[in-house]
Scaffold this motif. Structure first.
Motif, PDB file in Angstrom:
ATOM      1  N   ASN A   6       0.013   2.699  35.006  1.00 47.49           N
ATOM      2  CA  ASN A   6       1.056   2.515  33.986  1.00 47.49           C
ATOM      3  C   ASN A   6       0.874   3.449  32.793  1.00 47.49           C
ATOM      4  O   ASN A   6       1.120   3.086  31.645  1.00 47.49           O
ATOM      5  N   VAL A   7       0.422   4.662  33.073  1.00 49.89           N
ATOM      6  CA  VAL A   7       0.158   5.633  32.004  1.00 49.89           C
ATOM      7  C   VAL A   7       1.448   6.367  31.643  1.00 49.89           C
ATOM      8  O   VAL A   7       2.237   6.744  32.517  1.00 49.89           O
ATOM      9  N   GLN A   8       1.672   6.568  30.353  1.00 47.75           N
ATOM     10  CA  GLN A   8       2.830   7.311  29.860  1.00 47.75           C
ATOM     11  C   GLN A   8       2.438   8.773  29.652  1.00 47.75           C
ATOM     12  O   GLN A   8       1.504   9.066  28.912  1.00 47.75           O
ATOM     13  N   PHE A   9       3.143   9.663  30.317  1.00 45.51           N
ATOM     14  CA  PHE A   9       2.871  11.093  30.171  1.00 45.51           C
ATOM     15  C   PHE A   9       3.710  11.627  29.011  1.00 45.51           C
ATOM     16  O   PHE A   9       4.918  11.828  29.135  1.00 45.51           O
ATOM     17  N   MET A  10       3.069  11.840  27.879  1.00 45.53           N
ATOM     18  CA  MET A  10       3.737  12.261  26.656  1.00 45.53           C
ATOM     19  C   MET A  10       3.215  13.631  26.222  1.00 45.53           C
ATOM     20  O   MET A  10       2.046  13.951  26.458  1.00 45.53           O
ATOM     21  N   GLN A  14      -2.966  15.746  24.571  1.00 46.19           N
ATOM     22  CA  GLN A  14      -4.169  15.023  24.980  1.00 46.19           C
ATOM     23  C   GLN A  14      -3.972  14.457  26.378  1.00 46.19           C
ATOM     24  O   GLN A  14      -2.863  14.418  26.910  1.00 46.19           O
ATOM     25  N   SER A  15      -5.056  13.971  26.954  1.00 50.01           N
ATOM     26  CA  SER A  15      -4.979  13.328  28.251  1.00 50.01           C
ATOM     27  C   SER A  15      -4.090  12.090  28.166  1.00 50.01           C
ATOM     28  O   SER A  15      -4.183  11.316  27.210  1.00 50.01           O
ATOM     29  N   PRO A  16      -3.206  11.862  29.135  1.00 47.55           N
ATOM     30  CA  PRO A  16      -2.373  10.651  29.134  1.00 47.55           C
ATOM     31  C   PRO A  16      -3.197   9.367  29.121  1.00 47.55           C
ATOM     32  O   PRO A  16      -2.715   8.317  28.687  1.00 47.55           O
ATOM     33  N   GLU A  21      -4.598   1.764  26.285  1.00 46.24           N
ATOM     34  CA  GLU A  21      -5.622   1.079  25.496  1.00 46.24           C
ATOM     35  C   GLU A  21      -6.524   0.201  26.363  1.00 46.24           C
ATOM     36  O   GLU A  21      -7.738   0.158  26.169  1.00 46.24           O
ATOM     37  N   GLU A  22      -5.934  -0.522  27.338  1.00 45.83           N
ATOM     38  CA  GLU A  22      -6.744  -1.444  28.145  1.00 45.83           C
ATOM     39  C   GLU A  22      -7.710  -0.698  29.056  1.00 45.83           C
ATOM     40  O   GLU A  22      -8.746  -1.242  29.466  1.00 45.83           O
ATOM     41  N   TRP A  23      -7.388   0.577  29.363  1.00 46.33           N
ATOM     42  CA  TRP A  23      -8.303   1.334  30.210  1.00 46.33           C
ATOM     43  C   TRP A  23      -9.360   2.038  29.363  1.00 46.33           C
ATOM     44  O   TRP A  23     -10.516   2.135  29.762  1.00 46.33           O
ATOM     45  N   VAL A  24      -8.959   2.533  28.183  1.00 45.14           N
ATOM     46  CA  VAL A  24      -9.887   3.276  27.334  1.00 45.14           C
ATOM     47  C   VAL A  24     -10.912   2.350  26.691  1.00 45.14           C
ATOM     48  O   VAL A  24     -12.114   2.635  26.662  1.00 45.14           O
ATOM     49  N   ASN A  25     -10.457   1.234  26.149  1.00 46.07           N
ATOM     50  CA  ASN A  25     -11.344   0.323  25.401  1.00 46.07           C
ATOM     51  C   ASN A  25     -11.975  -0.693  26.360  1.00 46.07           C
ATOM     52  O   ASN A  25     -11.319  -1.627  26.834  1.00 46.07           O
ATOM     53  N   VAL A  26     -13.265  -0.516  26.643  1.00 47.75           N
ATOM     54  CA  VAL A  26     -13.983  -1.375  27.598  1.00 47.75           C
ATOM     55  C   VAL A  26     -15.372  -1.688  27.047  1.00 47.75           C
ATOM     56  O   VAL A  26     -15.859  -0.990  26.136  1.00 47.75           O
ATOM     57  N   PRO A  27     -16.022  -2.736  27.561  1.00 41.17           N
ATOM     58  CA  PRO A  27     -17.402  -3.023  27.144  1.00 41.17           C
ATOM     59  C   PRO A  27     -18.363  -1.970  27.690  1.00 41.17           C
ATOM     60  O   PRO A  27     -18.172  -1.437  28.783  1.00 41.17           O
ATOM     61  N   CYS A  28     -19.375  -1.670  26.909  1.00 45.99           N
ATOM     62  CA  CYS A  28     -20.406  -0.751  27.354  1.00 45.99           C
ATOM     63  C   CYS A  28     -21.141  -1.373  28.543  1.00 45.99           C
ATOM     64  O   CYS A  28     -21.547  -2.547  28.477  1.00 45.99           O
ATOM     65  N   PRO A  29     -21.334  -0.647  29.625  1.00 45.18           N
ATOM     66  CA  PRO A  29     -22.008  -1.233  30.798  1.00 45.18           C
ATOM     67  C   PRO A  29     -23.471  -1.575  30.542  1.00 45.18           C
ATOM     68  O   PRO A  29     -24.063  -2.354  31.300  1.00 45.18           O
ATOM     69  N   ASN A  30     -24.076  -1.035  29.468  1.00 44.91           N
ATOM     70  CA  ASN A  30     -25.486  -1.301  29.186  1.00 44.91           C
ATOM     71  C   ASN A  30     -25.658  -2.424  28.170  1.00 44.91           C
ATOM     72  O   ASN A  30     -26.312  -3.430  28.431  1.00 44.91           O
TER      73      ASN A  30
END
Length: 360
Positions: A6-10, A14-16, A21-30
């Motif tokens: 569901n990415v908007q190509f604008m 920058q990279s789409p 936001e839900e894909w970029v902002n995640v908990p650190c795996p460590n």
């Protein structure tokens, strides 16, 4: 990792992925603290380093490309690009190629067999185009006003392709006149008469000389002088047409050759004219014309006659005329006789087919 759908190509530059936001902002795996995923993992150099290999087999869903396709199409015969590519793009391309070679996917040591660096088209003021200088010439505006063929030819006519030079919008008039002349030669009526002008001998000479010269120019990337040769041929054709009846075979050969030679430079206009002449579709799939060297030989050439280095007359001689013939023709000229005015000729300097200088 599965990328979001569901990415908007604008057009942000920058990279789409940065907009998801839900894909970029995640908990650190460590540490499980707040973190952001990296969105720029493969820049354009990754793709541009091996795209020519993929182009050889673009629909292969199992491998990047097959060895058979690579053997048929690679390496690239001719690469054209700016000199700045040698530091980044070509460096990476050669790395990818040599890695593919070591894996047995391609053959040979280099991805391209020949490199030709084009020059830079500068602004009208002779500087690199930039918004800060205010010297940017928008291509879309030029194409809208003149057409893509005229704009393309003007860019090639600016100067030697490997040197570039300033783009002068006012210089478009000459290119447009030439394209209009080509159009006129192909569409305006011509009076035909079989055998006219000794079977169109002078026109055929212009045609075959133009094929020879234009072929040499395009192979050497001298597009500006190639266009100049085609302009000269178009002028010769117009003079022949204006002089009276034209041999139909010689005219068809001259016109066909002109369009074929101009096709890489003005693809749209020549395709249209080719169609109007009911020639086989398409002009861009036709063989390149070849010249007959025996038809290029001049019956007569113009020899400049000088007296003490100053031009006094021009005489017509056979190309292989000797010095005695040239001197006799020069002394028969009233203009040369006036320049000599009874003076003694001490020495004659003769360049066959070009120059006779009488030293008094």
């Amino acid at each position: 990792m599965v990328l979001p759908e569901n990415v908007q190509f604008m057009p942000t530059g920058q990279s789409p992925l940065t907009l998801s936001e839900e894909w970029v902002n995640v908990p650190c795996p460590n540490c499980r603290g707040a973190a952001r995923r990296e969105t720029d993992t493969l820049d354009t150099f990754m793709c541009s380093s091996w795209y020519q290999m993929r182009y050889a087999d673009p629909h292969n869903s199992e491998r990047p490309f097959s060895r058979e396709a690579a053997h048929k199409w690679l390496p690239v015969d001719q690469y054209t690009g700016g000199a700045e590519h040698a530091v980044m793009h070509l460096l990476y391309t050669r790395f990818f190629w040599k890695a593919a070679r070591d894996m047995g996917m391609v053959e040979g040591g280099e991805p391209m067999t020949r490199l030709f660096n084009q020059g830079v088209v500068l602004g009208p003021d002779g500087n690199r185009m930039s918004k800060s200088r205010g010297n940017v010439v928008a291509p879309d505006d030029q194409v809208s006003q003149w057409g893509s063929d005229a704009f393309r030819c003007q860019l090639m006519f600016v100067g030697p392709w490997d040197q570039g030079g300033p783009y002068n919008p006012t210089g478009m008039a000459g290119i447009v006149r030439w394209l209009h002349r080509v159009w006129s030669l192909a569409t305006d009526p011509v009076v035909f008469e079989a055998g006219a002008d000794d079977g169109g001998r002078s026109l055929r000479r212009s045609t075959h000389r133009t094929i020879r010269d234009a072929t040499q120019e395009i192979e050497a990337f001298r597009f500006n002088t190639m266009i100049a040769r085609l302009m000269e041929h178009a002028t010769a054709m117009q003079r022949t047409r204006d002089a009276g009846a034209v041999d139909p075979v010689a005219w068809d050969e001259a016109l066909t050759s002109l369009l074929l030679l101009a096709a890489p430079l003005a693809p749209h206009a020549t395709e249209e004219l080719w169609s109007r002449l009911t020639k086989p579709y398409s002009i861009h799939t036709q063989p390149w014309p070849t010249f007959d060297a025996s038809l290029i030989i001049e019956d007569e050439v113009e020899v400049v006659v000088q007296v003490n280095g100053k031009v006094r007359d021009r005489i017509l001689l056979a190309p292989d005329a000797g010095e005695d013939v040239a001197s006799a023709a020069a002394f028969a000229s009233s203009r040369v006789q006036d320049a000599l005015a009874g003076k003694e000729v001490r020495r004659a300097i003769y360049v066959p087919g070009r120059l006779l200088n009488l030293v008094v």
